[in-house]
Each structure stands twice: as C-alpha cells, then as structure tokens.
Design a protein around this motif. Structure first.
Motif, PDB file in Angstrom:
ATOM      1  N   THR A 107       0.837  -1.201   0.000  1.00 57.74           N
ATOM      2  CA  THR A 107       0.000   0.000   0.000  1.00 57.74           C
ATOM      3  C   THR A 107       0.871   1.250   0.000  1.00 57.74           C
ATOM      4  O   THR A 107       1.823   1.347   0.778  1.00 57.74           O
ATOM      5  CB  THR A 107      -0.925   0.028   1.235  1.00 57.74           C
ATOM      6  N   LYS A 109       0.232   5.303   0.476  1.00 60.04           N
ATOM      7  CA  LYS A 109      -0.774   6.294   0.816  1.00 60.04           C
ATOM      8  C   LYS A 109      -0.136   7.441   1.577  1.00 60.04           C
ATOM      9  O   LYS A 109       1.039   7.393   1.927  1.00 60.04           O
ATOM     10  CB  LYS A 109      -1.893   5.674   1.656  1.00 60.04           C
ATOM     11  N   ASP A 128      -2.237  -1.261  -3.578  1.00 59.20           N
ATOM     12  CA  ASP A 128      -3.115  -0.107  -3.403  1.00 59.20           C
ATOM     13  C   ASP A 128      -2.281   1.162  -3.524  1.00 59.20           C
ATOM     14  O   ASP A 128      -1.361   1.380  -2.727  1.00 59.20           O
ATOM     15  CB  ASP A 128      -3.796  -0.137  -2.027  1.00 59.20           C
ATOM     16  N   ASP A 130      -2.727   5.075  -3.338  1.00 60.90           N
ATOM     17  CA  ASP A 130      -3.578   6.202  -2.996  1.00 60.90           C
ATOM     18  C   ASP A 130      -2.834   7.480  -3.383  1.00 60.90           C
ATOM     19  O   ASP A 130      -1.844   7.846  -2.747  1.00 60.90           O
ATOM     20  CB  ASP A 130      -3.894   6.192  -1.497  1.00 60.90           C
ATOM     21  N   ARG A 132      -4.198  10.564  -3.521  1.00 61.94           N
ATOM     22  CA  ARG A 132      -4.922  11.768  -3.113  1.00 61.94           C
ATOM     23  C   ARG A 132      -4.030  12.787  -2.416  1.00 61.94           C
ATOM     24  O   ARG A 132      -4.229  13.991  -2.546  1.00 61.94           O
ATOM     25  CB  ARG A 132      -6.101  11.392  -2.215  1.00 61.94           C
ATOM     26  N   ASP A 153      -5.410  -1.372  -7.148  1.00 61.11           N
ATOM     27  CA  ASP A 153      -6.424  -0.355  -6.892  1.00 61.11           C
ATOM     28  C   ASP A 153      -5.750   1.005  -6.792  1.00 61.11           C
ATOM     29  O   ASP A 153      -4.826   1.193  -5.993  1.00 61.11           O
ATOM     30  CB  ASP A 153      -7.185  -0.655  -5.600  1.00 61.11           C
ATOM     31  N   ILE A 155      -6.412   5.144  -6.258  1.00 59.96           N
ATOM     32  CA  ILE A 155      -7.367   6.123  -5.749  1.00 59.96           C
ATOM     33  C   ILE A 155      -6.881   7.525  -6.085  1.00 59.96           C
ATOM     34  O   ILE A 155      -5.715   7.859  -5.850  1.00 59.96           O
ATOM     35  CB  ILE A 155      -7.541   5.993  -4.222  1.00 59.96           C
ATOM     36  N   ASN A 157      -8.116  11.950  -6.228  1.00 60.66           N
ATOM     37  CA  ASN A 157      -9.038  12.909  -5.626  1.00 60.66           C
ATOM     38  C   ASN A 157      -9.892  13.597  -6.688  1.00 60.66           C
ATOM     39  O   ASN A 157      -9.803  13.291  -7.881  1.00 60.66           O
ATOM     40  CB  ASN A 157      -8.282  13.933  -4.771  1.00 60.66           C
ATOM     41  N   LYS A 207     -12.198   9.397  -4.978  1.00 57.18           N
ATOM     42  CA  LYS A 207     -12.764   9.475  -3.628  1.00 57.18           C
ATOM     43  C   LYS A 207     -12.473  10.840  -3.002  1.00 57.18           C
ATOM     44  O   LYS A 207     -11.570  11.563  -3.445  1.00 57.18           O
ATOM     45  CB  LYS A 207     -12.164   8.386  -2.732  1.00 57.18           C
ATOM     46  N   SER A 222     -15.266   8.534   1.742  1.00 56.75           N
ATOM     47  CA  SER A 222     -14.671   7.207   1.583  1.00 56.75           C
ATOM     48  C   SER A 222     -14.723   6.456   2.901  1.00 56.75           C
ATOM     49  O   SER A 222     -14.845   7.033   3.954  1.00 56.75           O
ATOM     50  CB  SER A 222     -13.209   7.343   1.154  1.00 56.75           C
TER      51      SER A 222
END
Length: 222
Positions: A107, A109, A128, A130, A132, A153, A155, A157, A207, A222
């Motif tokens: 991940t 993030k 994952d 992210d 954002r 996955d 993600i 913004n 998200k 989210s």
C-alpha cells in the motif's frame, strides 16, 4: 480561494471546498520543497479539510512563505521571512518508482512523491496506490499497472484527471463509479493508467480527500 485570494475576507467567514483544495496544494508544494516533514504535511492536510472558517487556515501556513497567496489578507498574519531553499526537492518524502505484491499486498498512501511514471504489479496479491495526498513532480503521470490473478487499486481525488488505457483479459481494467464529483481546473494533474489485468482487476476510483466529512462535494465520504 474562490476569486482573488488577496481580496479581504472576514476571518469567521465560511470557507469553500475550493479554498480547502487550494491550501492543500500549497502545503504539498511546501513539503516538496523540504519545508514540511511527512508527518507535518499529513497533520496539516487533515486540519485543512476539517477547517470551517478562514481563521482556521491561518495556523496551517503561518510559518510558510507565500501564505498570503492562499489565506485572505484580513485573516493572514504578517508576512514571514522566506526560508532558505531546500538543498534537494522532496527530500523528506518517499519516492518509490514501483510497487510489487506477489502473494502479498503493498500500500502507498499519505504524502509520497510520484514521478513521471510508476510501475505497479501484483501476482495473486494486491497493490493499493492512494494518490490523493501524493506530490506530483510533473503534471501528467503514467501508471503502468499489471496484475495476474490479483488486484491493483488506484485512488485519486476530485481534482485529478484520469485516462484509463489498459486491457482486461478475463478480468477488469476500468474506472469505477466516482465517490466524489470531479472538479478539474487548469492545473489539475493527469494520471494515465496503462497495462493489463489477467484474471484480475485494475481499478481506478475517485474518492474524497482523507479527513473530508460525509457530504463534501455532494457525495458520500470514503
């Protein structure tokens, strides 16, 4: 800010989502210049999206040069002396070029640096990404996402444009339904997602920012 950021605004006037997003970008740029540590950036971003009025924004930028460009003059403190330039841009942030998960998961993030390209691969695992709160070094980023019997996955913004160009082979390669309304501007970053999904899935989802409450931009959080 909406309109001219230098226009005087009462400190207790309610701020808009556009105000929050503009300040968030300002903070990410400051982190990219080495002015904020990773933990500081995450804390200030969370406070930014929890802010209600202009006065709430002042403590988040009081020690950063250029604060008047994002906080109305009536709410901002006196200008501070510019800090010395960082010896190396983005020195405080992780800058991974790839993410790999084989029978495992990985991940990314929070605050991290995304270069011109990033490679994500999963084999019977999950990755994952992210984006954002990520710092983009270029406006258009290419994510090479590939999976075999696994998942990648991604993600983004509300302000990030997405172009999905991959292929699903007995799998899915797609952008799912947005969880927050898209809100693009002239400087919105572009994320181009390429690759393949073999008996797996590569999915891009829009998200709200971390810390945004349910109902921001008219969609569920989210």
């Amino acid at each position: 800010m909406d309109g001219d950021p230098q226009q005087p605004r009462p400190p207790q006037l309610r701020i808009s989502d556009a105000d929050r997003h503009r300040l968030a970008e300002f903070l990410r740029e400051a982190a990219g210049e080495g002015r904020l540590e990773v933990d500081e950036l995450e804390e200030r971003l969370e406070a930014t999206y929890a802010a209600k009025v202009y006065a709430d924004l002042v403590p988040l930028v009081v020690d950063l040069p250029g604060a008047a460009s994002v906080v109305p003059t009536s709410a901002a403190p006196a200008p501070v002396e510019p800090h010395a330039p960082a010896s190396s841009s983005y020195v405080a942030l992780p800058q991974p070029a790839n993410s790999t998960a084989v029978l495992s998961s990985q991940t990314r993030k929070g605050a991290w640096v995304v270069g011109a390209s990033h490679t994500a691969f999963s084999l019977m695992g999950s990755v994952d990404l992210d984006l954002r709160e990520a710092v983009f070094t270029v406006r258009e980023v290419v994510i090479n996402a590939n999976t075999v019997m696994g998942a990648v996955d991604i993600i983004v913004n509300a302000h990030t444009q997405v172009i999905v160009e991959g292929t699903g082979l007995m799998g899915a390669f797609e952008q799912s339904r947005d969880k927050v309304a898209a809100d693009f501007g002239p400087y919105s970053p572009i994320v181009r997602v390429r690759g393949f999904a073999l008996m797996g899935a590569v999915t891009v989802t829009r998200k709200p920012m971390p810390g945004q409450k349910r109902g921001f931009l008219g969609r569920a959080s989210s």
